[in-house]
Design an enzyme around this catalytic site. Structure first.
Site, PDB file in Angstrom:
ATOM      1  N   GLY A   1       0.840  -1.194   0.000  1.00 40.79           N
ATOM      2  CA  GLY A   1       0.000   0.000   0.000  1.00 40.79           C
ATOM      3  C   GLY A   1       0.870   1.237   0.000  1.00 40.79           C
ATOM      4  O   GLY A   1       2.041   1.202  -0.390  1.00 40.79           O
ATOM      5  N   SER A   2       0.312   2.336   0.470  1.00 46.93           N
ATOM      6  CA  SER A   2       1.041   3.595   0.461  1.00 46.93           C
ATOM      7  C   SER A   2       2.135   3.599   1.521  1.00 46.93           C
ATOM      8  O   SER A   2       2.106   2.843   2.493  1.00 46.93           O
ATOM      9  CB  SER A   2       0.082   4.759   0.724  1.00 46.93           C
ATOM     10  OG  SER A   2      -0.356   4.744   2.072  1.00 46.93           O
ATOM     11  N   THR A   3       3.114   4.475   1.325  1.00 40.15           N
ATOM     12  CA  THR A   3       4.211   4.588   2.277  1.00 40.15           C
ATOM     13  C   THR A   3       3.703   5.014   3.647  1.00 40.15           C
ATOM     14  O   THR A   3       4.133   4.474   4.674  1.00 40.15           O
ATOM     15  CB  THR A   3       5.253   5.593   1.759  1.00 40.15           C
ATOM     16  OG1 THR A   3       5.755   5.140   0.498  1.00 40.15           O
ATOM     17  CG2 THR A   3       6.403   5.744   2.733  1.00 40.15           C
TER      18      THR A   3
ATOM     19  N   GLY B   1       2.041   2.176   5.309  1.00 39.64           N
ATOM     20  CA  GLY B   1       3.069   1.218   5.679  1.00 39.64           C
ATOM     21  C   GLY B   1       3.755   1.588   6.980  1.00 39.64           C
ATOM     22  O   GLY B   1       4.064   0.722   7.805  1.00 39.64           O
TER      23      GLY B   1
ATOM     24  N   GLU C   1       5.792  -3.340   0.998  1.00 33.31           N
ATOM     25  CA  GLU C   1       5.910  -2.965  -0.412  1.00 33.31           C
ATOM     26  C   GLU C   1       5.067  -1.720  -0.592  1.00 33.31           C
ATOM     27  O   GLU C   1       3.841  -1.788  -0.605  1.00 33.31           O
ATOM     28  CB  GLU C   1       5.427  -4.108  -1.308  1.00 33.31           C
ATOM     29  CG  GLU C   1       5.921  -3.989  -2.744  1.00 33.31           C
ATOM     30  CD  GLU C   1       4.911  -3.360  -3.683  1.00 33.31           C
ATOM     31  OE1 GLU C   1       5.010  -2.130  -3.902  1.00 33.31           O
ATOM     32  OE2 GLU C   1       4.033  -4.069  -4.169  1.00 33.31           O
TER      33      GLU C   1
ATOM     34  N   CYS D   1       2.103   0.496  -8.784  1.00 32.59           N
ATOM     35  CA  CYS D   1       3.225   0.933  -7.953  1.00 32.59           C
ATOM     36  C   CYS D   1       4.527   0.908  -8.730  1.00 32.59           C
ATOM     37  O   CYS D   1       5.434   1.704  -8.461  1.00 32.59           O
ATOM     38  CB  CYS D   1       3.324   0.071  -6.703  1.00 32.59           C
ATOM     39  SG  CYS D   1       3.493  -1.697  -7.028  1.00 32.59           S
TER      40      CYS D   1
END
Length: 526
Positions: A233-235, A238, A255, A289
């Site tokens: 997913g998004s940073t 994460g 990831e 991504c």
């Protein structure tokens, strides 16, 4: 009609045959990003239910881990066959929940099936116990290492590739001997439920199960006692997953986002490079991504490349027609992000050769090609996740490499060059690079997949992906009694002197090392 994100919650009350009301259940809808219609209704599993699912999975994990590699491979192969026979059904469900064209959904599911085959067929080779050198000091020991399953792995999946991406964790964790509890995105819960259901039908034991819900359900999985969490997913999300897992020292695979570039050298096949760059930027509506968001082109071929890219992009349109090659933006809130990135690029002096702010509609975004965009703009530094791309002229490949590496992301990348492809690829700070192709690394099951920097850490796919869901178990077994008992209080001063002499002979300096000592050391190290 403007679409909304699928966060609408409902309360359903169930009744017994005699009319008694049972406890109400919270549910939510997954919506079609094409029409806004309800695709399916799913339960919002509470923290208690998630914990119960993990507890139940642990019981089945013991059975699954006790199977041989061949037995697990047989089960996974049976599941693979069931998925393949129902591939059209799965692709249609992916199409309904994400809006992506049927062909793209079919491709995604097909790649996932290929990964099942590789993981099932190669787990034993990379995880079974193997001998390792014991060294001269411990020559009386037989040393070996094997990779053991962790137990129960929690997987939190994305919506943009709801089959291929999470299966990179699910399948490799299963092949390594773990049970899996999967929390799919709230945008694609039906796909996750379908995967778990077909597994259950094929294997007969709920070694792989699904919990559905919104963000709270994913957070609950982090606290539910799993042995590892694999998140895509998004940073920013994460980071929250990591923080939640840190409370119990639960390891994670992250990831996260990407800002991948294509580098085009002066000797590149321009038509192939333009075709690949467009597909990488606009396929799946840019919601990839490892999609292309930046392009750096050598000045000698810049004009030719840009002309080819714009010409090809004009032939592609995003709409609801059956032949459309680009679907809608799945997550409605992302439309504002895409619009803001384009606006910022134009405000800072960039130009739209195709598309622009007006390309962002209520559901669809048309391909947008931006040039002359400053490197400090949002469109260059932040993940856009839409069918947009920036193109910049560079004087040398060294400049292109420097600019490519100038973001905090480091997921994938692409190089088009006949003479220097590998040389350039080696210098890019990213987990993966394709040379004279696009995103090829994701389709090769034996290659690891993952990033560096804000793109995350850990790996799925390949031997690294199998071992990611294990722990290394080392065993030293005494074959015969040692000449010198070094790990004993019976060790004498004489033995200490002999040890010092041996260490000097082995490691005191290669220039004076006797040939016989070299041979001993080589033999001890295998």
């Amino acid at each position: 009609m403007t679409l909304t994100d699928p966060t609408l919650e409902h309360t359903q009350t169930f009744f017994t045959p005699d009319g008694l009301a049972l406890e109400a259940e919270q549910t939510f809808d997954s919506l079609s990003p094409i029409t806004g219609d309800v695709v399916g209704t799913h339960p919002i599993h509470s923290a208690e239910e998630v914990a119960a699912a993990v507890s139940d999975a642990r019981q089945h994990a013991a059975w699954w881990a006790a199977l041989s590699f061949d037995e697990r491979a047989e089960h996974l192969t049976k599941w693979k066959g069931a998925m393949t026979r129902r591939l059209a059904q799965l692709a249609d469900l992916v199409h309904q929940e994400t809006g992506k064209p049927h062909g793209d959904a079919m491709l995604e599911a097909s790649l996932a099936i290929d990964h099942i085959a590789w993981a099932a067929g190669n787990a034993e080779k990379h995880l079974k116990r193997r001998k390792v050198p014991s060294g001269l000091l411990m020559a009386n020991q037989a040393a070996s290492v094997a990779y053991k399953p962790l137990g129960v792995v929690g997987v939190i999946g994305p919506w943009n590739y709801p089959v291929f991406t999470p299966m990179g964790s699910i399948v490799y964790a299963l092949a390594a001997g773990n049970a899996v509890v999967f929390k799919p995105s709230e945008y694609t819960p039906g796909v996750g439920a379908w995967l778990a259901r077909t597994f259950q039908e094929s294997v007969g034991r709920p070694v792989f199960t699904v919990v559905t819900g919104l963000g709270e359900t994913g957070a609950a999985l982090c606290h539910a006692g799993v042995d590892k969490v694999a998140f895509t997913g998004s940073t920013n999300t994460g980071k929250r997953v990591m923080a939640a897992c840190a409370e119990t020292l639960t390891p994670v695979v992250i990831e996260a986002g990407g800002k991948d570039s294509v580098i085009v050298d002066k000797d590149a096949d321009i038509d192939a490079a333009a075709d690949a760059a467009l597909w990488g930027a606009a396929s799946n509506a840019g919601q990839t991504c490892i999609g292309v968001e930046r392009i750096y082109v050598h000045e000698r071929v810049y004009d030719e490349f840009v002309a080819a890219l714009v010409a090809k992009a004009k032939e592609v349109r995003a709409d609801s027609s059956p032949g459309s090659q680009i679907g809608p933006i799945t997550m409605a809130s992302q439309l504002d992000v895409i619009r803001s990135h384009i606006s910022d690029a134009l405000a800072k002096g960039g130009r739209a050769l195709l598309g622009g702010v007006e390309a962002v509609g209520e559901r669809y975004v048309q391909p947008t090609i931006l040039v002359d965009v400053p490197e400090d703009s949002l469109a260059v530094q932040e993940e856009t996740f839409g069918p947009t791309v920036t193109v910049r002229k560079v004087a040398t490949m060294e400049e292109a490499i420097e600019l490519t590496n100038a973001t905090r992301y480091g997921l994938g990348s692409t190089v088009f060059s006949q003479a220097r492809g590998m040389e350039i690829a080696e210098q890019i700070r990213s987990g993966m690079t394709a040379v004279n192709g696009i995103i090829a690394f994701a389709a090769i099951p034996s290659l690891p997949f993952g990033g560096v920097g804000d793109s995350g850490f850990g790996r799925i796919h390949g031997p690294d992906g199998l071992r990611e869901f294990t722990y290394a178990k080392a065993i030293a077994r005494q074959r015969f009694k040692p000449v010198m008992a070094l790990t004993s209080f019976q060790r004498t001063e004489k033995m200490d002197g002999q040890l010092a002499q041996m260490m000097t002979m082995l490691h005191g300096g290669s220039s004076t090392l006797p040939k016989v000592a070299k041979r001993f050391r080589k033999a001890a190290n295998g």
